[in-house]
Write an enzyme that holds these catalytic residues in place. Structure first.
Site, PDB file in Angstrom:
ATOM      1  N   THR A  94       0.850  -1.181   0.000  1.00 41.28           N
ATOM      2  CA  THR A  94       0.000   0.000   0.000  1.00 41.28           C
ATOM      3  C   THR A  94       0.887   1.232   0.000  1.00 41.28           C
ATOM      4  O   THR A  94       1.865   1.301   0.758  1.00 41.28           O
ATOM      5  CB  THR A  94      -0.959   0.011   1.207  1.00 41.28           C
ATOM      6  OG1 THR A  94      -1.730   1.215   1.189  1.00 41.28           O
ATOM      7  CG2 THR A  94      -0.210  -0.075   2.527  1.00 41.28           C
ATOM      8  N   HIS A 131       2.412 -11.721  14.146  1.00 43.62           N
ATOM      9  CA  HIS A 131       3.487 -12.281  14.973  1.00 43.62           C
ATOM     10  C   HIS A 131       3.268 -13.755  15.284  1.00 43.62           C
ATOM     11  O   HIS A 131       4.180 -14.436  15.781  1.00 43.62           O
ATOM     12  CB  HIS A 131       3.598 -11.488  16.280  1.00 43.62           C
ATOM     13  CG  HIS A 131       4.995 -11.381  16.803  1.00 43.62           C
ATOM     14  ND1 HIS A 131       5.985 -12.262  16.462  1.00 43.62           N
ATOM     15  CD2 HIS A 131       5.569 -10.497  17.657  1.00 43.62           C
ATOM     16  CE1 HIS A 131       7.102 -11.935  17.075  1.00 43.62           C
ATOM     17  NE2 HIS A 131       6.881 -10.860  17.809  1.00 43.62           N
TER      18      HIS A 131
END
Length: 398
Positions: free
Chosen positions: A317, A369
């Site tokens: 993006t 994560h």
């Protein structure tokens, strides 16, 4: 002829009628767009199959419909609606004058013009007013009685003009695309262990390269050399070196992808979409630039198909085109990471013990994560930094 909802993509259960472009009785031509139907991701256009006259609109704008449901009718090759309906119209007028009780008009249509105007001026709901006139019609006295019974409600609309103008507001329903974007953003925030790491890159080498070869590149390939092609090539190379970033969690399994499909975030009039560049490892800079331009134009014109938006293992993006200096992008599920590019801005940097003004850009990598550890995320971002600061590495594959 029946006007039906097109067959919807496999993952789409229903759709919403966005806009009717024709009205009942209006002449239409073959292949003319009659109505836009909005799904969670794309807008489908329904066109006329023949010349004719638009008939009944069964489902109006905002209605939720399913695949192949009849939403309207038209008469193929019909004469103008006014000519066909002259006789019935006269008969209806006669019946209305002679026997109002047999009229099939709605309550709102049965109101006299003066009563309808009075209700509109006071901002009332006609369905809540009990009529005492002939055949239950609402009269002026009924409206006045209703207003006097609820003075507080009646007074509120009258006070509005005093603060109109700068204090006005407008309420419109969210589009299906905007609802989907909102739900997916919440899903990403709530269902992933999202973390963001940052770095910065010196864009001078790429800017010098573009300046040197821009004209030759455009003359050879018919398209300008932008920054996005370098970003995509750098990301693709980094994904090869860090397969965890190119993977996704599916239940209790980790799915590693052996192909490189990169989603590009594109802002359109209807909202943010992420069309996919497929097999980026097999594309050169010119092919990437052409593919991005094609997807951007299709997004702007609302022509993106479901195939353009499905899949994708990683997203890029570029908020820098809007002036963003730094951000924390949100992961695009079920992907595991997203890279945010930002505004290129001159900053004072120390190079070999000396201060230099360089065009610098912040990079932001948001990642899940649960699947990507800090070592892999930082290594991935550093790899992109090194490739962009020395674009020759991309060509030499080092």
């Amino acid at each position: 002829m029946e006007i039906k909802v097109p067959v919807l993509p496999e993952s789409v259960a229903d759709a919403t009628i966005a806009t009717w472009h024709v009205k009942t009785g209006e002449a239409v031509t073959r292949d003319q767009v009659l109505v836009d139907i909005e799904t969670d991701k794309v807008v489908l256009e329904v066109v006329a199959q023949a010349d004719g006259v638009m008939g009944e609109i069964i489902h109006d704008s905002g209605a939720t419909v399913t695949a192949e449901e009849v939403i309207g009718k038209m008469e193929a090759g019909g004469a103008p609606a006014a000519k066909k309906n002259d006789a019935p119209a006269k008969q209806d007028d006669t019946k209305t004058d002679a026997a109002p009780a047999s009229s099939d008009d709605s309550n709102d249509d049965a109101l006299s013009p003066s009563v309808r105007r009075m209700i509109a001026e006071k901002g009332l709901d006609a369905s809540k007013i009990k009529g005492t006139g002939k055949n239950g019609r609402v009269t002026k006295e009924d409206v006045e009685k209703f207003v006097s019974a609820a003075p507080a409600k009646a007074a509120a609309p009258a006070a509005a003009p005093a603060v109109a103008g700068d204090r006005s507001q407008k309420r419109i329903p969210m589009t299906r695309l905007r609802k989907t974007i909102a739900n997916r953003l919440l899903e990403a925030k709530n269902s992933t262990a999202m973390l963001t790491t940052f770095n910065e890159v010196n864009m001078k080498p790429i800017m010098d390269l573009r300046k040197q070869y821009q004209d030759v590149f455009e003359k050879r390939h018919g398209i300008r050399l932008g920054f996005m092609s370098f970003y995509v090539k750098a990301v693709t190379e980094a994904l090869k070196r860090f397969p965890e970033v190119n993977a996704a969690i599916d239940g209790d399994d980790i799915v590693y992808h052996n192909y490189f499909d990169v989603s590009i975030a594109v802002s359109t009039p209807r909202g943010l979409v992420t069309p996919v560049l497929r097999d980026c490892d097999k594309m050169n800079l010119a092919e990437i630039e052409k593919a991005i331009k094609e997807l951007a134009l299709k997004g702007r014109d609302g022509k993106l198909a479901m195939d353009d938006l499905t899949g994708g293992n990683f997203t890029i993006t570029n908020g820098g085109v809007f002036g963003s200096l730094m951000s924390t992008p949100i992961i695009n599920p079920p992907q595991s990471a997203i890279l945010g590019m930002h505004k290129i801005q001159d900053r004072v940097m120390v190079v070999d013990g000396k201060m230099e003004i360089l065009p610098m850009m912040y990079l932001a990598l948001s990642y899940d994560h649960r699947i990507i550890d800090g070592k892999e995320s930082v290594g991935f971002l550093v790899t992109i930094k090194e490739l962009l600061e020395d674009p020759t590495r991309i060509l030499l594959d080092i």
